[in-house]
Design an enzyme around this catalytic site. Structure first.
Site, PDB file in Angstrom:
ATOM      1  N   ASN A  13      -3.609   0.655   2.942  1.00  0.00           N
ATOM      2  CA  ASN A  13      -3.744   0.600   1.491  1.00  0.00           C
ATOM      3  C   ASN A  13      -4.937  -0.309   1.208  1.00  0.00           C
ATOM      4  O   ASN A  13      -4.838  -1.513   1.349  1.00  0.00           O
ATOM      5  CB  ASN A  13      -2.445   0.032   0.886  1.00  0.00           C
ATOM      6  N   LYS A  15      -6.346  -0.953  -1.493  1.00  0.00           N
ATOM      7  CA  LYS A  15      -6.276  -1.616  -2.806  1.00  0.00           C
ATOM      8  C   LYS A  15      -7.638  -1.527  -3.515  1.00  0.00           C
ATOM      9  O   LYS A  15      -8.356  -0.547  -3.332  1.00  0.00           O
ATOM     10  CB  LYS A  15      -5.771  -3.053  -2.647  1.00  0.00           C
ATOM     11  N   HIS A  98       3.898   0.787  -6.207  1.00  0.00           N
ATOM     12  CA  HIS A  98       3.553  -0.415  -5.437  1.00  0.00           C
ATOM     13  C   HIS A  98       3.908  -1.650  -6.276  1.00  0.00           C
ATOM     14  O   HIS A  98       3.777  -1.623  -7.508  1.00  0.00           O
ATOM     15  CB  HIS A  98       2.062  -0.399  -5.095  1.00  0.00           C
ATOM     16  N   GLU A 100       2.382  -4.277  -6.888  1.00  0.00           N
ATOM     17  CA  GLU A 100       1.300  -4.752  -7.767  1.00  0.00           C
ATOM     18  C   GLU A 100       1.246  -3.914  -9.042  1.00  0.00           C
ATOM     19  O   GLU A 100       0.963  -4.419 -10.130  1.00  0.00           O
ATOM     20  CB  GLU A 100      -0.040  -4.728  -7.005  1.00  0.00           C
ATOM     21  N   GLU A 170       8.752  -3.029   0.908  1.00  0.00           N
ATOM     22  CA  GLU A 170       7.731  -4.080   0.905  1.00  0.00           C
ATOM     23  C   GLU A 170       8.253  -5.294   0.155  1.00  0.00           C
ATOM     24  O   GLU A 170       8.147  -5.352  -1.088  1.00  0.00           O
ATOM     25  CB  GLU A 170       6.456  -3.580   0.220  1.00  0.00           C
ATOM     26  N   GLY A 176       0.442  -9.811   1.138  1.00  0.00           N
ATOM     27  CA  GLY A 176      -0.779 -10.601   0.992  1.00  0.00           C
ATOM     28  C   GLY A 176      -0.587 -12.100   1.190  1.00  0.00           C
ATOM     29  O   GLY A 176      -1.467 -12.888   0.888  1.00  0.00           O
ATOM     30  N   SER A 216       2.066  -8.080   4.950  1.00  0.00           N
ATOM     31  CA  SER A 216       1.422  -8.884   5.996  1.00  0.00           C
ATOM     32  C   SER A 216       1.613  -8.316   7.407  1.00  0.00           C
ATOM     33  O   SER A 216       1.828  -9.071   8.356  1.00  0.00           O
ATOM     34  CB  SER A 216       1.889 -10.340   5.913  1.00  0.00           C
TER      35      SER A 216
HETATM   36  P1  PGA Z   1      -0.637  -6.729   2.893  1.00  0.00           P
HETATM   37  O1  PGA Z   1      -0.329  -5.641   1.755  1.00  0.00           O
HETATM   38  O2  PGA Z   1      -0.594  -6.019   4.214  1.00  0.00           O
HETATM   39  O3  PGA Z   1      -1.999  -7.271   2.559  1.00  0.00           O
HETATM   40  O4  PGA Z   1       0.430  -7.766   2.800  1.00  0.00           O
HETATM   41  C1  PGA Z   1       0.629  -4.646   1.969  1.00  0.00           C
HETATM   42  C2  PGA Z   1       0.753  -3.781   0.734  1.00  0.00           C
HETATM   43  O5  PGA Z   1       0.636  -4.299  -0.378  1.00  0.00           O
HETATM   44  O6  PGA Z   1       0.974  -2.575   0.844  1.00  0.00           O
END
Ligand code: PGA
Length: 255
Positions: A13, A15, A98, A100, A170, A176, A216
């Site tokens: 992803n 982003k 997601h 976010e 998640e 993140g 992560s």
């Molecule tokens: P990350 O993000 O691997 O940077 O923690 C995962 C995601 O948001 O899908």
């Protein structure tokens, strides 16, 4: 990985990152690395990069996804992109709900449900994201949150409609932050998700649906996560932006 029905999926992803030149470079590396991947691979790229990345991935097994999709087919919806437009541009998948999107842009379970319906009708493989915040985990609300998000997001389909759907667990506190769920925490949550899928759509559906872990994931922890029986893949943010780390994750080794 346990069931042969559940081919592992490693999805990047990206982003809101990368210029077009950087996207081209990374997509080329992923395409080249696909031959030594341990499962299926996908990259979910910004809308603006879809057509250029589609061109690079043409003829490769790497699948291309968007990071969102709107539920209407067309019309006066400034800023939105429909499933038909995504397919036309070269996408086969779409991330939906997601955390976010949920936190920053107000995506609700009802919206997730509408987006899921549009994605399925349009022929996109949806990756539906669910997960609890740190506060919810610390106040013992994790199971209730996952149950509510699944019931609301997946409401009203027949199991056959959802046969392509992928779920991504998640935990928001792991996204993140560099704080990954332990393999045991991931397995516990994935088992719970599978039990909810069984409640909603039956045993066969639950046994055959891929549940990815996200939060992560790195080259260092992917092998232990992928060794959990109910972890069928990973949704990877930060570590999917670097060739070396993503290629290593694509070639995970599950015990
Ligand atoms: P990350 O993000 O691997 O940077 O923690 C995962 C995601 O948001 O899908």
């Amino acid at each position: 990985m346990s069931s042969p029905l559940r081919r592992p999926l490693i999805a990047g992803n990206w982003k809101m990152n990368l210029t077009l030149a950087q996207s081209v470079d990374l997509a080329r590396a992923v395409k080249e690395g696909a031959a030594s991947a341990s499962g299926e691979v996908a990259v979910c790229v910004p809308f603006t990069a879809i057509t250029v990345v589609a061109e690079i991935l043409r003829g490769s097994p790497v699948r291309l996804g968007s990071q969102d999709v709107y539920w209407e087919a067309q019309g006066a919806f400034t800023g939105e992109i429909s499933a038909g437009m995504l397919v036309d541009a070269g996408c086969q998948m779409a991330i939906i709900g997601h955390s976010e999107r949920r936190k920053l842009f107000g995506d609700s379970d009802e919206w997730v449900n509408k987006k899921l319906s549009a994605a399925l009708k349009g022929g996109l493989t949806p990756i539906v994201c669910i997960g609890e915040t740190l506060e919810e985990r610390e106040t013992q609300k994790t199971w209730r949150v996952l149950e509510t998000q699944l019931a609301g997001g997946l409401k009203g389909f027949a199991p056959a409609d959802l046969s392509k759907a992928v779920i991504a667990y998640e935990p928001v506190w792991a996204i993140g932050t560099g704080k990954t769920a332990t393999p045991a925490q991931a397995q516990e949550a994935h088992l719970f998700v599978r039990a909810q899928l069984e409640k909603l759509y039956g045993k066969a559906f639950a046994a055959g649906t891929r549940v990815l872990y996200g939060g992560s994931v790195t080259a260092d922890n992917v092998d232990t996560l992928m060794s959990q029986p109910d972890v069928d893949g990973a949704l990877v943010g930060g570590a999917s932006l670097k060739k070396d780390s993503f290629l290593r994750i694509m070639g995970f080794k599950a015990a």
